[in-house]
Design an enzyme around this catalytic site. Structure first.
Site, short mmCIF file in Angstrom:
data_model
loop_
_atom_site.label_atom_id
_atom_site.label_comp_id
_atom_site.label_asym_id
_atom_site.label_seq_id
_atom_site.Cartn_x
_atom_site.Cartn_y
_atom_site.Cartn_z
N HIS A 191 -3.15 41.01 33.56
CA HIS A 191 -1.94 40.84 34.38
C HIS A 191 -1.69 39.37 34.72
O HIS A 191 -0.58 39.00 35.09
CB HIS A 191 -1.96 41.75 35.63
CG HIS A 191 -2.80 41.27 36.75
ND1 HIS A 191 -4.15 41.46 36.81
CD2 HIS A 191 -2.48 40.62 37.90
CE1 HIS A 191 -4.62 40.95 37.93
NE2 HIS A 191 -3.62 40.43 38.62
N LYS A 195 2.06 36.73 35.11
CA LYS A 195 2.47 35.94 36.29
C LYS A 195 3.35 34.79 35.85
O LYS A 195 3.00 34.04 34.93
CB LYS A 195 1.23 35.40 37.01
CG LYS A 195 0.40 36.49 37.67
CD LYS A 195 -0.74 35.92 38.48
CE LYS A 195 -1.58 37.04 39.04
NZ LYS A 195 -1.75 37.02 40.48
N ASP A 248 -15.35 40.76 35.49
CA ASP A 248 -14.14 41.20 36.18
C ASP A 248 -12.99 40.22 36.00
O ASP A 248 -11.86 40.63 35.72
CB ASP A 248 -14.44 41.40 37.68
CG ASP A 248 -13.29 42.03 38.43
OD1 ASP A 248 -12.58 42.86 37.84
OD2 ASP A 248 -13.09 41.70 39.62
N HIS A 253 -8.98 36.79 33.05
CA HIS A 253 -7.93 36.00 33.71
C HIS A 253 -8.19 34.49 33.58
O HIS A 253 -7.32 33.71 33.21
CB HIS A 253 -7.83 36.35 35.19
CG HIS A 253 -7.62 37.81 35.47
ND1 HIS A 253 -6.92 38.64 34.63
CD2 HIS A 253 -8.02 38.60 36.52
CE1 HIS A 253 -6.89 39.87 35.15
NE2 HIS A 253 -7.55 39.86 36.28
C1 BG6 Z 1 -8.23 42.22 38.96
C2 BG6 Z 1 -9.68 42.28 39.38
O1 BG6 Z 1 -8.13 42.19 37.56
O2 BG6 Z 1 -7.64 41.04 39.50
C3 BG6 Z 1 -9.79 42.28 40.88
O3 BG6 Z 1 -10.25 43.49 38.87
C4 BG6 Z 1 -9.08 41.07 41.45
O4 BG6 Z 1 -11.16 42.24 41.29
C5 BG6 Z 1 -7.64 41.01 40.91
O5 BG6 Z 1 -9.06 41.20 42.87
C6 BG6 Z 1 -6.95 39.73 41.36
O6 BG6 Z 1 -5.61 39.76 40.98
P1 BG6 Z 1 -4.52 38.90 41.78
O7 BG6 Z 1 -3.26 39.11 41.03
O8 BG6 Z 1 -4.50 39.44 43.17
O9 BG6 Z 1 -5.01 37.48 41.76
#
Ligand code: BG6
Ligand code: NDP
Length: 487
Positions: A191, A195, A248, A253
């Site tokens: 995801h 962004k 994770d 990310h």
């Molecule tokens: C998720 C993780 O992919 O991303 C979570 O599994 C984390 O642990 C989250 O809290 C963070 O996403 P964002 O968009 O809030 O930075």
């Protein structure tokens, strides 16, 4: 897509890797895991937003095990939207509800699949999006079951993270999915790629002529990328024990952000070119070994529900990456991720080299601080250039002044990442999804850190992690930059 897979070397591509910019628009959305947490917190609010923007044009069929009626399912969606969307418009919720149906059934039962095929037949669907918001252990089963009723030729799949739990399992999962769907019908969600601020890295780097000349080892001294979260694991001990911070968020990310910051310009707008450049820069990264990794665990983690009292799972990880390329050789890339930290922020700090002292070595005058480019990728997204300006007075002293842009103020409302990604999956655009070789490359980078993670250091909540994290900084006078304060 024109790239070919080398079956002997899973993950390797032969030839060019162009991907079609768009596939046919979907005519149905099938939501596996429609009663789950992700659907509740992210997917229904995103469907609401798509409906509100007039871009949801298809029926939405949930599939789950819970013995709910269609009406229960619609109520659930309504509750989820009202909980997560401020001031949701009731007429928009009504029109979304009218699209929702639930197929109740276990994924293990044949009847669930014939029922789903019949439902898609009834709405005349030939191109569905199959969204797997289900436990990762079920991805292979659901893919195979789709094929068992011929639905693999009638749509594309969206696969949630985590995509595997190490290099071997990611390769295995790719093989399983490729037996049923071609690569360009597999939409792997990260995801962060949805962004706006993360995607802006492409525009920042490649639409601003002033950036490219300094974006290399001749001008950049180091890059630090921080993804800090003030929250802990929020009762998800069972889940988190199976992953830890490296799996994770660092493998996915964080490394996706690093790839966007470090890659060469893509040769053109085709999404395949972007993926090619990401793959190249990830391949140029040295795997993270024990000497360039520090792991931490917040004090109190072992008291969380579902966490054993001797857990060695990290809630913090800091690593030094090396990118062996003409652009970056010799420039340390520091990354750190963690939960229970002092602030929530996602930020890249690009530290430029010091200017020559020449004018500035008068007795008692400190040399100018180094210029910094801070790219804020989290809630307060924007960019800050930390420049030097003359301190008023008789001497030629300098001090830091910030030239700052807040994207929300400058650009207005932006869409949520999940809304954008769901919308992309529906129109068939792969641009913001992760390709097989890139995902496998990121697992290769973190694999030694998973195999030999080394010790774990405790840290207090509301801190910036264990002090040992400084040990990976190449120059021991250096420090981690604090992310910009929340606004
Ligand atoms: C998720 C993780 O992919 O991303 C979570 O599994 C984390 O642990 C989250 O809290 C963070 O996403 P964002 O968009 O809030 O930075
Ligand atoms: P949940 O456990 O909350 O939901 C799982 C869903 O799968 C439920 O709808 C469940 O149906 C359904 N399901 C499970 N087994 C079966 C089965 N045998 N037959 C039919 N349905 C079944 O998981 P999450 O929503 O938290 O996570 C889903 C995916 O999204 C995972 O891959 C996760 O890693 C990923 N993800 C989740 C995030 C989150 O914040 N939750 C964030 C990022 C990614 P039922 O309840 O009716 O049994």
């Amino acid at each position: 897509m024109t790239g070919n897979f080398d079956e002997q070397r899973p993950g390797a591509y032969l030839g060019t890797t162009q991907m079609h910019a768009h596939q046919p628009e979907a005519d149905a959305l099938v939501l596996f895991g429609a009663t789950g947490d992700l659907a509740k917190r992210k997917l229904f609010p995103s469907l609401y937003a798509l409906e509100r923007h007039g871009t949801l044009r298809v029926p939405v069929i949930g599939v789950a095990r819970s013995t709910w009626t269609d009406e229960d399912f619609r109520m659930h969606a309504r509750d989820s939207i009202n909980t997560h969307v401020d001031g949701a418009d009731a007429t928009v919720v009504d029109s979304l509800e009218a699209r929702l149906d639930l197929i109740q059934g276990n994924y293990a039962d044949e009847a669930t699949w014939t029922c789903l095929r019949d439902a898609l037949d009834r709405c005349g669907s030939t191109t569905a999006v199959f969204y797997m918001a289900i436990p990762p252990s079920m991805f292979p089963m659901v893919a195979k079951k789709l094929a068992s009723v011929g639905l693999n030729t009638r749509g594309r799949i969206v696969v949630e993270k985590p995509f595997g739990r190490d290099l071997a399992s990611a390769i295995e999962l790719n093989k399983t999915l490729h037996a049923v769907f071609p690569e360009d019908h597999i939409f792997r969600i990260d995801h962060y790629l949805g962004k706006e601020a993360v995607e802006d890295l492409l525009v920042f780097r490649f639409a601003n002529t002033m950036i490219e000349p300094v974006w290399n080892r001749h001008y950049v001294r180091s890059v630090q990328v921080t993804m800090s979260e003030s929250i802990g694991i929020e009762g998800r001990g069972n889940f988190y024990e199976g992953v830890g911070a490296i799996r994770d968020v660092l493998q996915n990310h964080l490394l996706q952000v690093v790839a966007l910051l470090a890659m060469e310009p893509p040769a053109g707008p085709d999404p395949g070119f972007l993926q090619d450049e990401k793959a190249k820069v990830i391949n140029a990264m040295r795997p993270i070994d024990a000497g360039s990794l520090v792991r931490g665990q917040y004090v109190g983690y072992r008291d969380e529900k579902g966490v054993p009292e001797n857990s060695e799972v990290e809630t913090f990880a800091a690593a030094r990456l090396e990118i062996d390329s003409w652009r970056w050789a010799g420039v340390p890339w520091y990354v750190r991720v963690g939960k229970g930290l002092a602030e929530s922020a996602t930020e890249a700090v690009v530290e430029l080299r010091s200017p020559p002292r020449m004018l500035f070595d008068g007795a008692g005058s400190p040399p100018p601080e180094r210029n910094l480019i801070r790219l804020r990728l989290g809630k307060n997204d924007g960019v800050t250039f930390a420049l030097q300006a003359k301190t008023p007075g008789p001497d030629l002293d300098s001090q830091e002044v910030d030239v700052d842009v807040d994207f929300a103020a400058a650009l207005g409302e932006r869409q949520d990442a999940y809304e954008r990604l769901l919308g992309d999956a529906l129109i068939g655009s792969l641009r913001r999804f992760a390709r097989q070789d890139v995902v496998e490359g990121t697992w290769r980078v973190v694999q030694p850190a998973l195999d030999e993670p080394g010790p774990i250091f405790p840290y207090f909540r509301n801190s910036w992690g264990p002090s040992e994290a400084s040990s990976i900084l190449v120059n021991n006078k250096d420090a981690w930059y604090l992310p910009s304060p929340a606004r």
